[in-house]
Enzyme design. Sequence first.
Site, mmCIF file in Angstrom:
data_model
loop_
_atom_site.group_PDB
_atom_site.id
_atom_site.type_symbol
_atom_site.label_atom_id
_atom_site.label_comp_id
_atom_site.label_asym_id
_atom_site.label_seq_id
_atom_site.Cartn_x
_atom_site.Cartn_y
_atom_site.Cartn_z
ATOM 1 N N GLU A 52 -12.541 6.474 -12.660
ATOM 2 C CA GLU A 52 -12.616 6.908 -11.258
ATOM 3 C C GLU A 52 -13.996 7.483 -10.924
ATOM 4 O O GLU A 52 -14.510 7.282 -9.836
ATOM 5 C CB GLU A 52 -11.522 7.932 -10.924
ATOM 6 N N TYR A 135 -10.623 13.133 -3.738
ATOM 7 C CA TYR A 135 -10.142 11.785 -4.038
ATOM 8 C C TYR A 135 -9.837 11.647 -5.542
ATOM 9 O O TYR A 135 -8.761 11.177 -5.933
ATOM 10 C CB TYR A 135 -11.184 10.723 -3.611
ATOM 11 N N ASP A 153 -9.229 6.314 -0.541
ATOM 12 C CA ASP A 153 -10.612 5.828 -0.632
ATOM 13 C C ASP A 153 -10.865 4.935 0.588
ATOM 14 O O ASP A 153 -10.044 4.871 1.506
ATOM 15 C CB ASP A 153 -10.851 5.093 -1.962
ATOM 16 N N CYS A 205 -6.193 -6.818 2.597
ATOM 17 C CA CYS A 205 -6.611 -6.204 3.861
ATOM 18 C C CYS A 205 -8.132 -6.035 3.823
ATOM 19 O O CYS A 205 -8.668 -4.932 3.811
ATOM 20 C CB CYS A 205 -5.897 -4.863 4.046
ATOM 21 N N CYS A 212 -3.711 -11.453 6.677
ATOM 22 C CA CYS A 212 -2.432 -10.897 7.119
ATOM 23 C C CYS A 212 -1.252 -11.775 6.715
ATOM 24 O O CYS A 212 -0.155 -11.265 6.468
ATOM 25 C CB CYS A 212 -2.454 -10.660 8.620
ATOM 26 N N CYS A 215 0.115 -10.675 3.509
ATOM 27 C CA CYS A 215 0.313 -9.226 3.382
ATOM 28 C C CYS A 215 1.799 -8.855 3.389
ATOM 29 O O CYS A 215 2.539 -9.281 4.277
ATOM 30 C CB CYS A 215 -0.403 -8.528 4.532
ATOM 31 N N CYS A 221 2.713 -3.941 10.683
ATOM 32 C CA CYS A 221 1.324 -3.571 10.985
ATOM 33 C C CYS A 221 1.051 -3.600 12.490
ATOM 34 O O CYS A 221 1.054 -4.649 13.123
ATOM 35 C CB CYS A 221 0.389 -4.528 10.257
HETATM 36 FE FE1 SF4 Z 1 -4.092 -5.364 6.756
HETATM 37 FE FE2 SF4 Z 1 -2.168 -5.195 8.551
HETATM 38 FE FE3 SF4 Z 1 -3.210 -7.549 7.995
HETATM 39 FE FE4 SF4 Z 1 -1.689 -6.307 6.199
HETATM 40 S S1 SF4 Z 1 -1.076 -7.093 8.181
HETATM 41 S S2 SF4 Z 1 -3.659 -7.346 5.831
HETATM 42 S S3 SF4 Z 1 -2.224 -4.162 6.592
HETATM 43 S S4 SF4 Z 1 -4.278 -5.830 8.912
#
Ligand code: SF4
Length: 376
Positions: A52, A135, A153, A205, A212, A215, A221
Site C-alpha cells: 500500500e 487511506y 482511493d 469503471c 458499464c 459492470c 448506477c
Molecule cells: Fe461505473 Fe456506474 Fe458504469 Fe458501473 S455502471 S462502470 S459504476 S459508471
Amino acid sequence: MASVASSHAPGGLSADIPVKLLAWYDRHARRLPWRVPPGEGFQDPYRVWLSEIMLQQTTVVTVGPYYADFLERWPSVHDLARAPLDAVLTAWAGLGYYARARNLHRCARVVSGELAGVFPDNEADLLKLPGIGAYTAAAIAAIAFGRRAVVVDGNVERVAARLFAVEAPLPTAKAELKRLAGQLTSDRRAGDFAQAMMDLGATVCLPRQPKCLLCPLEADCRGQAAGIAAELPRKLPKAAKPTRRAVAFWLTGPNGALLLRRRPEKGLLGGMMEVPSTGWRETPWPEREAAEAAPFETDWQVLPGLVRHTFTHFHFEVTVWAGRSKKRHLPEATGRWVALDGLDGEALPTVMRKIIDHGLKQTAILIEAEKMAGDG
Ligand code: SF4
C-alpha cells in the site's frame, strides 16, 4: 396486486450492492502479488503495508518488481528495520516520492522495535505510525485484519461519484464521496469488499470510458442512468505548474569517476544522491551566477540540450555543465567520487538518472568530436 418490497441502502441505492460486488470480485479479482485470492482469508500485514505504501501515487505495473525485490531483501518487518536507510533508499530509487521510503523505514523501526513486529489491527493505532495516513490505515485494517473500514482511493472516489451521480467537483467533493462510500461499505468480507471497489474502478469503471455493460452495479448506477457517468467525477481546473530551472554540474574526477552528493534529509528527494547543482528556481541562471554555485572552479563546458522532468507541483528544466577535477579527496559536504559502473548501487532518483544519462551521452559526443578534431 402483490407488491415487491425493495431494500435500499442509505442514500437510496440498492442494499445488495455489496453482495453483487463481492460476487463479481469472486470471478474477476485481479491476481496481484500482494493479494490473497478472494475468500481465502487475510494477507500478512507486513505485505499489505509494504504494497500500500508503494502503490501510493504509483501504478500496479511499476510497483510489481519493487515489491518482489523488497520482499526478497527484507522478508519481514524486522529485516527491513535492521537495513541501513541508504540501502532502502537505493532499492526504492525510481519509485518516486522518496519521503515514503524514509517513512517506510521509520515505520519498520517502530513496529519492529516498539511493537515486537506486530502491526496494530485497527485504524486509530495504525494512524499513529510514520507514513500511514487515513487511506493506508483503512486499507491495512480491512485487508490484513478484516475490519470494516472505508477505504477510499482515486478509483473508489470515481465509482462513488458515478454511482451516486455526485456533480460537485473534486477536491471539494472528497468528504462527501467518502461519506457515500461509507454507506456502501460492507462489514462482511471487509478486505475483499475494499479490494473489489478498487478493482471495479481500475478495470471496469475506467476514468474516460467506463465499461458499464460489464459492470455488476449498472442497474444501481445513477450516473449511468443520467448519461453523465463518463464526466464524473468533475474536477476543479488545476493551476498551471510553474517551471523551475537549475544548472547541474557534471564533474568527473580521477579515473573518470563522477561527483555525487547527498541531498539534505528534509525536503524534496530528501536523503537521496544527486548530481550537484545550483538551487532550483523559476528565474533562469545567468552563467556567472551559476558558476559561483559550482562545487569547483574549473573550465566548464555547457552541454547541448536540456533535461526535463515533471514533479507533482512543478516542471523542472536542467542545463548540464561538464568539467574535470584532479582532486582525489573531497570534503564530505562537497560529495564523493562514484565510479560510473557503481552508479546502479546509488540511491539516485529518476530525475538524477535522467541528468546522468544526458551527461553520459553528451560528454561521449564531445569526446568523439575532440578526437576527430585531433585526428584531422
Ligand atoms: Fe461505473 Fe456506474 Fe458504469 Fe458501473 S455502471 S462502470 S459504476 S459508471
